[in-house]
Design a protein around this motif. Sequence first.
Motif, PDB file in Angstrom:
ATOM      1  N   UNK A 226       0.978  -1.207  -0.049  1.00  0.00           N
ATOM      2  CA  UNK A 226      -0.053   0.033  -0.019  1.00  0.00           C
ATOM      3  C   UNK A 226       0.931   1.190  -0.010  1.00  0.00           C
ATOM      4  N   UNK A 227       1.866   1.336   0.650  1.00  0.00           N
ATOM      5  CA  UNK A 227       2.849   2.401   0.805  1.00  0.00           C
ATOM      6  C   UNK A 227       3.496   2.702  -0.535  1.00  0.00           C
ATOM      7  N   UNK A 228       3.830   1.388  -1.166  1.00  0.00           N
ATOM      8  CA  UNK A 228       4.516   1.743  -2.511  1.00  0.00           C
ATOM      9  C   UNK A 228       3.408   2.360  -3.579  1.00  0.00           C
ATOM     10  N   UNK A 229       2.225   1.885  -3.730  1.00  0.00           N
ATOM     11  CA  UNK A 229       1.288   2.510  -4.422  1.00  0.00           C
ATOM     12  C   UNK A 229       1.093   3.905  -4.127  1.00  0.00           C
ATOM     13  N   UNK A 230       0.941   4.445  -2.835  1.00  0.00           N
ATOM     14  CA  UNK A 230       0.833   5.935  -2.376  1.00  0.00           C
ATOM     15  C   UNK A 230       1.685   6.567  -2.866  1.00  0.00           C
TER      16      UNK A 230
ATOM     17  N   UNK B 277      -0.084   7.282   9.288  1.00  0.00           N
ATOM     18  CA  UNK B 277       1.103   7.476   8.296  1.00  0.00           C
ATOM     19  C   UNK B 277       0.783   8.049   6.820  1.00  0.00           C
ATOM     20  N   UNK B 278      -0.200   7.519   6.336  1.00  0.00           N
ATOM     21  CA  UNK B 278      -0.534   7.623   4.933  1.00  0.00           C
ATOM     22  C   UNK B 278      -1.107   8.996   4.853  1.00  0.00           C
ATOM     23  N   UNK B 279      -2.031   9.336   5.661  1.00  0.00           N
ATOM     24  CA  UNK B 279      -2.792  10.785   5.914  1.00  0.00           C
ATOM     25  C   UNK B 279      -1.790  11.862   6.064  1.00  0.00           C
ATOM     26  N   UNK B 280      -0.764  11.723   6.543  1.00  0.00           N
ATOM     27  CA  UNK B 280       0.365  12.690   6.868  1.00  0.00           C
ATOM     28  C   UNK B 280       0.857  13.114   5.442  1.00  0.00           C
ATOM     29  N   UNK B 281       1.399  12.123   4.648  1.00  0.00           N
ATOM     30  CA  UNK B 281       1.982  12.346   3.416  1.00  0.00           C
ATOM     31  C   UNK B 281       0.900  13.235   2.441  1.00  0.00           C
TER      32      UNK B 281
ATOM     33  N   UNK C 231       2.182   9.989  -4.793  1.00  0.00           N
ATOM     34  CA  UNK C 231       2.713  11.188  -4.234  1.00  0.00           C
ATOM     35  C   UNK C 231       3.702  11.847  -5.069  1.00  0.00           C
ATOM     36  N   UNK C 232       4.703  10.885  -5.466  1.00  0.00           N
ATOM     37  CA  UNK C 232       5.797  11.434  -6.525  1.00  0.00           C
ATOM     38  C   UNK C 232       5.019  11.964  -7.680  1.00  0.00           C
ATOM     39  N   UNK C 233       4.135  11.130  -8.311  1.00  0.00           N
ATOM     40  CA  UNK C 233       3.567  11.923  -9.599  1.00  0.00           C
ATOM     41  C   UNK C 233       3.093  13.300  -9.288  1.00  0.00           C
ATOM     42  N   UNK C 234       2.105  13.283  -8.045  1.00  0.00           N
ATOM     43  CA  UNK C 234       1.569  14.682  -7.995  1.00  0.00           C
ATOM     44  C   UNK C 234       2.652  15.746  -7.677  1.00  0.00           C
ATOM     45  N   UNK C 235       3.798  15.461  -7.220  1.00  0.00           N
ATOM     46  CA  UNK C 235       4.859  16.477  -6.660  1.00  0.00           C
ATOM     47  C   UNK C 235       5.728  16.785  -8.136  1.00  0.00           C
TER      48      UNK C 235
END
Length: 306
Positions: free
Chosen positions: A177-181, A285-289, A185-189
Motif C-alpha cells: 500500500x505504501x509503494x502504491x501511495x 502515516x498515509x494521511x500525513x503525506x 505522491x511522486x507523480x503529484x509532486x
Amino acid sequence: MKRTLFFLLPLLAAAPAFAQGKLNVVTTTEDLASIAREIGGDRISVESIARGYQDPHFVEAKPSFILKLTRADVLIVVGRELEIGWLPPLIQQSRNAKIQPGGPGYLDASLHCEILEIPQGEVTRAMGDVHPLGNPHYWLDPENGKRIAKDVAERFSQARPNDRAEFERRLVDFNGRLDTAEKRWLAEMAPYKGTKVVTYHRSFPNSARRFGLDIMGYVEPRPGIPPSPQHTLDLINEMKRQNVKLILVEPYFDLKTPNAIARETGGIVLVMPPSVGGVKDVTDYFSLFDYDIKLLIDAIKKTGAK
Ligand SMILES: [Zn+2]
C-alpha cells in the motif's frame, strides 16, 4: 474444596499459553505508533507518549508516562537523540528491564534508516544544536517508513513468535500500500520539482529529498535555537533574491517571525505537520503525506512559487 482445586489446577497451569494477551507497545511518537499499528493489528495495543502537535524534542515528562512504560513489552523510539531531553529518566523510573536501552523490548527505529545531515566534525549539545547525531526527522520519507516497519515486524515476532506469520503478512500488505501511495505522491509532486522553500526547523530534509523540494533556508539559525533578528534579516534578503515564497512551519512554533518574514517577502506561511496527530485530519502515516503534499501543491499553485 480440595476437589475444586484439583480441577482448577491444570487450567491455571495452562493459562499463560492462552492468555498471553496483546503485546503492549509504547512509542515515543504518533508516527511510530501508526506504523506499529499497521504491523501489529489486533495482536497489539499501542500508545504514543508524545502527541503529534508537540515538539518531539521537548516533551513534558508526566508521571503517567512512567506507568505506561512500566507495563510495556516493547518501546519504540525515534532515536538519534530526538528524545534525549525527556525520555531517559522515564525509562529509568519505569524499572522495566525489558525496555531499557539494549533490552529485548527496546527498539531504536533509526537503526536501518537513511539518516541525513550527519555532522562532520564535532557538534555537541552545548552548542545548542539538537541534531548532534544527524537529522532525527527521518520518518518523513516513505522509504524509511518501510525500513522502520521491517524492524518493527521483526521485534514483534521475537516477542510473540506465535504471531510471526501474521506480522509478516501485515508487513507485506503495508509495503504494498505504501509503494502504491508513494508512486502517487511522486507523480503529484513531479511538476513542482525544485520548488524552493524555507522551513522553521530542520524537520523536512528527508521528505524534501524524496519529493524534490529545495530547502533554501531555515527560520531557526540552528536546530533548537530561536530566530535572531540578524538571521531573520539575512533570510529575508536571501528569499527576496531567490524569489522564495513558501515558509513551512511545524504546528508547535510561534508564527510571529514566520508571519513577519511572509509580510516582507510577499510569501505565505504553511502550518505543515511533520507528524501524525499534528493536525486533526492527519490520523495515520498515509494521511500525513496526503495532507502535507496537498497543502504544499495548493500553496505552490496560489503563489506561483516554482
Ligand atoms: Zn529536530
